[in-house]
Scaffold this motif. Structure first.
Motif, short mmCIF file in Angstrom:
data_model
loop_
_atom_site.label_atom_id
_atom_site.label_comp_id
_atom_site.label_asym_id
_atom_site.label_seq_id
_atom_site.Cartn_x
_atom_site.Cartn_y
_atom_site.Cartn_z
N GLN A 289 0.31 -1.77 -6.91
CA GLN A 289 0.40 -0.39 -7.39
C GLN A 289 1.81 -0.03 -7.85
O GLN A 289 2.02 1.01 -8.45
N GLN A 290 2.77 -0.89 -7.46
CA GLN A 290 4.14 -0.64 -7.89
C GLN A 290 4.22 -0.45 -9.39
O GLN A 290 5.00 0.34 -9.90
N HIS B 58 2.00 3.35 -1.52
CA HIS B 58 2.84 2.16 -1.48
C HIS B 58 3.68 2.11 -2.76
O HIS B 58 3.42 1.31 -3.66
N GLN C 196 -11.67 -4.77 3.51
CA GLN C 196 -10.77 -3.74 4.01
C GLN C 196 -10.61 -2.67 2.93
O GLN C 196 -10.22 -2.97 1.82
N ALA D 196 -1.55 -3.93 -2.17
CA ALA D 196 -1.05 -2.57 -2.30
C ALA D 196 0.14 -2.51 -3.25
O ALA D 196 0.27 -1.59 -4.04
N SER D 197 1.01 -3.51 -3.16
CA SER D 197 2.22 -3.41 -3.96
C SER D 197 1.95 -3.66 -5.43
O SER D 197 2.80 -3.47 -6.27
N MET E 13 -8.93 0.41 1.13
CA MET E 13 -7.64 1.08 1.04
C MET E 13 -7.64 2.02 -0.15
O MET E 13 -8.43 1.87 -1.09
N VAL E 14 -6.78 2.99 -0.08
CA VAL E 14 -6.73 4.00 -1.14
C VAL E 14 -5.66 3.62 -2.16
O VAL E 14 -4.52 3.32 -1.79
N TYR E 15 -6.05 3.56 -3.38
CA TYR E 15 -5.13 3.30 -4.46
C TYR E 15 -4.89 4.60 -5.21
O TYR E 15 -5.82 5.21 -5.72
N LEU F 72 -2.23 -8.94 6.76
CA LEU F 72 -1.22 -7.94 6.45
C LEU F 72 -0.54 -8.26 5.13
O LEU F 72 -0.29 -7.38 4.31
N ASP G 132 -1.00 5.02 2.18
CA ASP G 132 -0.69 3.60 2.04
C ASP G 132 -1.67 2.79 2.88
O ASP G 132 -1.89 3.10 4.06
N GLY G 133 -2.25 1.74 2.29
CA GLY G 133 -3.16 0.88 3.03
C GLY G 133 -2.51 0.21 4.22
O GLY G 133 -3.19 -0.23 5.16
N VAL G 134 -1.19 0.09 4.19
CA VAL G 134 -0.46 -0.54 5.30
C VAL G 134 -0.41 0.39 6.52
O VAL G 134 -0.15 -0.05 7.64
N ASN H 238 -1.92 -0.48 10.02
CA ASN H 238 -1.20 -1.48 10.81
C ASN H 238 0.16 -0.97 11.28
O ASN H 238 0.64 -1.35 12.35
N LEU I 290 -2.85 -7.48 2.33
CA LEU I 290 -2.89 -6.03 2.16
C LEU I 290 -1.64 -5.52 1.47
O LEU I 290 -1.71 -4.75 0.51
N ALA I 291 -0.51 -5.96 2.00
CA ALA I 291 0.76 -5.49 1.46
C ALA I 291 0.87 -5.85 -0.02
O ALA I 291 1.33 -5.06 -0.83
#
Lengths: 415, 415
Positions: free
Chosen positions: B20-21, A376, A71, B17-18, A73-75, B10, A347-349, A352, B13-14
């Motif tokens: 990146q926090q 995110h 999958q 992605a996080s 996703m953009v970071y 999900l 956000d990659g989320v 969804n 993914l979440a």
């Protein structure tokens, strides 16, 4: 006079001595300095350094595409800018004019990440500390809500409760609005859930929840409410330093799975809150929202307890559609006053989040979608909270149609 | 199954992605590591560094004599040890076996101070952040009291109150013991004051007050009590990030003097606490203690309100004798159950602490003196609190002899 002199001497002595409290001295340098034109100057002293850079979310980000299990996703990696060396080994950089925000940054000294020793303001995000500063370009901008103003302030409490479901003592952070201690009023409750790397301190520290709520309530833009921020990771009872295992934070998926889901243990949270606080109970007075993992948890909680939460906020995290079709039908049969999905365009989320919104639309279920710029990141979640909080508890949802209701509004609330 | 997969996707993914926090990733290095023999290994990754050292209070200190306005005092500088470079640019150092304590340290990288990027545990002291770790060599040692154990936990609240005297909203930190929320009991109160560079967070964070009280109360060594930690610097309303001026901390003497003394504004603190908490009022149920400037303030408060505090603790800070002779006579006429002076042998305040103790002895006033090793440091103040708290509220002081009394014990307390 003699007495005064002696008191003064002792004071001087005590203070000179207590300078030993710190391992290192202050730097004597002002950094960051917010200039009148809303540019920000960073300063760093190090005569030996060859390259000094600053990286942070005040700089334009550099989008990087990553592939996770197929999958894409953009970071959005934070930008980097060079400081210039000046007299005495003091390096400086001045930013472009910035909009009002809470910004995070660090220095890169010969490629090596360092904190700004001149800035006492830091935040911890998961296991990483970064320096922060708040800039309020004009009253009412995002940064303005994160600053402390001369308005009545609520309290922030770190409270332990018993979770029979998880068989442990656990900690939650509770915001009670100004006037709570002095009065007898009952207040509606927003349950506010953190992400997979967070803990019960995350929303209060990184999210500036108390400042946002204080300012919104003082302006009359939000109703006075209690905000409950429990620790939502089953294997952590509390934040680092407050827990028995004194843990090093990790992301929630790096440990073995619990057999308990959030919907199993969450009644322990609500039971404690409704027993120990002056809570206006019932569907119309109860909201749940969360970010990332906490957004998914909020979705799951509303699915499992469709008659409990009259307001639902999913920030950069949603639950699955498949298998939950009937659950969503129940949720929306109660006609929640607000079912609010917010996500960043980078956000990659988002894929969804959009998919859920489109499916809800197709079913005729009334949800709202807010698309922000960016990814995110906490910057978005603070904005989402500021927007969501203003929508809460202002109108009574329609009387529920199907199934039984949980305890009705007890009439203690003045709206 | 499909639903489970989608939820899991999900979630992944979440969480991806996080990550990146945080601005930076975790280091993948364990530091510090507490070994079974109570030695501690520090690790630091930096292939470019030439010299890496660790400095902290776990190393033998280096006494340095300094001269302040003609008064000589000893400054115990923390020791320094070299790390050795190993494969992959990972530097390591292992300490001698340590006793149970809370220790502070930093790295020195080519002479430049840096935090340990692998250790999420940090404390702020005045304007300086340092890494910390807690070591409990055996149950019951000092470090054991600073750790979180599986005992009932009290709450820690950041609460705002109004100070008409200082014409501002101000913040205090309040510890309420386990069971406070559930019961109706009234509790005695310890007012606990910070030093000149501190704020209302200092005793809770650096002092580990909640952990010390939780553990002492669970062992039956201290009575359940409320501990009130107000901000004692008149020009700061709250800690950095919680105050309107968003201040950079400084020592209290670096700003202009207020015309108000602690004895003027302190009634605002007590009025708020006695109004909003279930307080067992009166001389027998009220203690005041503080460190450094807070010790001097505690001394002054007992001098101005001799019928208010049945227990007084002066940690590394005392008031003047001259001009207060009659005041001290009044204080001791009430026969406080405990008037406790504690100071380190290497502390510059010791000469005045001893002088006060000798003068009190000469007058026949019953005070106690505790001399510890070391100087003007948090390590001592945590120990003093642990000792002092065990002495509080256990016996009723004799009925006061002279003058009028403030409100008597209201009989709500079960001892």
């Amino acid at each position: 006079m003699k007495r005064l002199f002696l008191v003064a001497s002792l004071l001087t002595l005590a203070m000179a001595a207590s300078a030993q409290q710190a391992l290192g001295p202050g730097t004597g340098i002002v950094s960051p300095e917010i200039n009148p034109d809303n540019t920000v100057t960073f300063r760093y002293h190090n005569p030996k350094a060859k390259v000094v850079q600053v990286t942070g979310d005040f700089l334009p980000s550099r989008p990087i595409e990553v592939d996770i299990n197929g999958q894409k996703m953009v970071y959005n990696a934070p930008g980097v800018a060079d400081l210039q060396e000046g007299p005495g080994g003091v390096w400086t950089y001045t930013s472009a004019p910035l909009t009002g925000e809470l910004y995070s940054y660090s220095f890169l000294v010969d490629g090596h990440r360092e904190m700004d020793p001149s800035n006492v303001h830091q935040n911890r995000d998961v296991a990483t500390w970064t320096n922060i500063f708040t800039l309020s370009a004009r009253p009412g901008d995002a940064g303005w809500y994160y600053e402390v103003h001369n308005v009545p302030h609520g309290s922030v409490s770190h409270v332990w409760y018993d979770s029979p479901t998880l068989n442990s003592q656990r900690r939650m952070t509770v915001y009670t609005p100004a006037g709570y201690e002095s009065g007898n009023q009952h207040y509606p409750v927003l349950y506010l859930l953190h992400g997979s790397g967070g803990d019960e301190d995350a929303w209060a520290d990184l999210g500036r929840t108390a400042q946002i709520m204080d300012n919104l309530i003082a302006e009359g833009k939000a109703k006075p409410m209690i905000v409950v921020m429990p620790n939502g990771v089953w294997f952590n009872q509390a934040a680092p330093g407050a827990a028995v295992n004194n843990f090093q934070p990790t992301m929630a998926n790096s440990r073995s799975q619990s057999t308990k889901e959030i919907e199993d243990s969450f009644p322990d949270v609500m039971n404690f809150v409704e027993k120990h606080y002056r809570v206006a109970k019932g569907y119309s007075n109860t909201a749940v929202a969360g970010l990332s993992m906490g957004g998914r948890q909020s979705c799951m909680l509303s699915l499992h307890y469709p008659d409990t939460f009259g307001y639902v906020g999913l920030f950069s995290g949603v639950g699955a559609i498949e298998g939950n079709e009937e659950g969503f039908a129940k949720v929306f049969a109660y006609e929640p006053k607000l079912y609010w999905i917010a996500c960043g365009k980078a956000d990659g989320v988002m894929v969804n989040a959009k998919r859920l919104k489109e499916w809800l639309d197709f079913q005729g279920f009334k949800a709202e979608m807010y698309e922000s710029e960016g990814g995110h990141i906490w910057r978005n979640w603070r904005v989402y909270l500021t927007m969501f909080a203003q929508r809460l508890f202002k109108q009574q949802p329609k009387a529920p149609k199907p199934v039984r209701m949980s305890s009705a509004n007890n009439g203690d609330v003045d709206f």
